[in-house]
Design a protein around this motif. Sequence first.
Motif, PDB file in Angstrom:
ATOM      1  N   SER A  24       0.831  -1.206   0.000  1.00 36.19           N
ATOM      2  CA  SER A  24       0.000   0.000   0.000  1.00 36.19           C
ATOM      3  C   SER A  24       0.866   1.258   0.000  1.00 36.19           C
ATOM      4  O   SER A  24       0.460   2.295  -0.528  1.00 36.19           O
ATOM      5  CB  SER A  24      -0.928   0.023   1.221  1.00 36.19           C
ATOM      6  OG  SER A  24      -1.722  -1.123   1.208  1.00 36.19           O
ATOM      7  N   SER A  40     -11.438  -4.894   6.898  1.00 34.11           N
ATOM      8  CA  SER A  40     -12.355  -4.216   5.959  1.00 34.11           C
ATOM      9  C   SER A  40     -11.720  -4.072   4.575  1.00 34.11           C
ATOM     10  O   SER A  40     -12.424  -3.938   3.574  1.00 34.11           O
ATOM     11  CB  SER A  40     -12.732  -2.842   6.510  1.00 34.11           C
ATOM     12  OG  SER A  40     -11.548  -2.126   6.728  1.00 34.11           O
ATOM     13  N   TRP A  41     -10.379  -4.097   4.510  1.00 37.52           N
ATOM     14  CA  TRP A  41      -9.708  -3.918   3.206  1.00 37.52           C
ATOM     15  C   TRP A  41      -9.561  -5.222   2.418  1.00 37.52           C
ATOM     16  O   TRP A  41      -8.965  -5.228   1.342  1.00 37.52           O
ATOM     17  CB  TRP A  41      -8.349  -3.238   3.372  1.00 37.52           C
ATOM     18  CG  TRP A  41      -7.514  -3.674   4.550  1.00 37.52           C
ATOM     19  CD1 TRP A  41      -7.436  -3.038   5.759  1.00 37.52           C
ATOM     20  CD2 TRP A  41      -6.618  -4.806   4.639  1.00 37.52           C
ATOM     21  NE1 TRP A  41      -6.551  -3.706   6.588  1.00 37.52           N
ATOM     22  CE2 TRP A  41      -6.029  -4.792   5.935  1.00 37.52           C
ATOM     23  CE3 TRP A  41      -6.253  -5.833   3.762  1.00 37.52           C
ATOM     24  CZ2 TRP A  41      -5.119  -5.755   6.362  1.00 37.52           C
ATOM     25  CZ3 TRP A  41      -5.343  -6.792   4.185  1.00 37.52           C
ATOM     26  CH2 TRP A  41      -4.784  -6.743   5.477  1.00 37.52           C
TER      27      TRP A  41
END
Length: 298
Positions: A24, A40-41
């Motif tokens: 990321s 959640s990602w």
Amino acid sequence: MGSERVLLTGCGGMLGDAVFRVCSEEFDEVLATDIDLNESWLKPMDVRDIDQCEKVFTDFKPTLVIHLAALTDLEYCENNNENSWITNALGTENIGFLCKKYDATMVYISTAGIFGGKQEYFTDFDEPNPLSHYAKSKYYGECFVQKYLAKHFVFRAGWMMGGGIKKDKKFVKKIFDQIKNGKKELFIVDDKLGTPTYTVDFARSLLKVIRTKNYDLYNQVCNGSCSRLDFAKEFIKLLGLEKEIKITNVSSDFFKEEYFAPRPYSEKLVNLKLKSRNLDYMRNWKECLKEYSREFKI
Ligand SMILES: NC(=O)c1ccc[n+]([C@@H]2O[C@H](COP(=O)([O-])OP(=O)(O)OC[C@H]3O[C@@H](n4cnc5c(N)ncnc54)[C@H](OP(=O)(O)O)[C@@H]3O)[C@@H](O)[C@H]2O)c1
């Protein structure tokens, strides 16, 4: 490098945590997937399901795939060998087919556990001798990726540490859980040797090596090696619990009911190729454990 579209499989696990963070930071387009959606990602993708995987490839069009998905519990794999082969071996074939079809570079994570026998140190050139279903299915994946794909990397990790309290499933967490549960005496084997591998270093180093485009198989473990006993002593010392916790040496026989999957006497890897190409960015395991142990508070 920043323009790559990066697909991560099995990214909800202990290594995935570090790989997702570094990717990321480095890339604009990262798609992290797993069957276990514990963040959640994460998006769903089961590597056993080639149609579901193909849909992800068609939609996302990855240029780089870091394939982490695997069943990593040796005893589970021994008892459920069909699922372990379908996940670790066939799942790798599925991702490999799609990497070839969509012209993506494939990165496969293998394990020091593919070795066996009496030897103590293993370089990238030594002959594997996998003993358990886990090790055999992971070795199958290595061979497939190397034979089938020109644009591939295989990285072999050792005794993994990382992911913290929430995701670590291995030795550090097992010791920590016993202490948390009030144990004052720990029984630790002194007849198993290996090279600890910190997920944070492993993930950072992996990206640096990928950048070279020197497609190859690499041993990539922390520098230095130890026994399970040395490792446990160092961890207890770092937790400041040397006086409170007694460590008793035992042989692997002591745990033969609980840890019944066959394990080699030594899984010590040497990063021979990385060192020779000036690409060994891994720190010493003691320095890494010192950093990692700060995540574990009693
Ligand atoms: N842990 C080690 O000591 C070690 C050492 C050397 C190499 N490796 C390799 O490193 C890679 C990453 O492992 P890790 O240490 O991060 O282990 P991990 O924490 O068990 O992570 C593996 C992840 O893959 C997921 N997964 C299992 N079956 C899947 C499927 N069919 N489709 C998609 N995802 C699936 C797992 O979900 P569940 O949790 O629900 O099963 C888990 O989230 C693996 O290829 C492993 O073989 C690990």
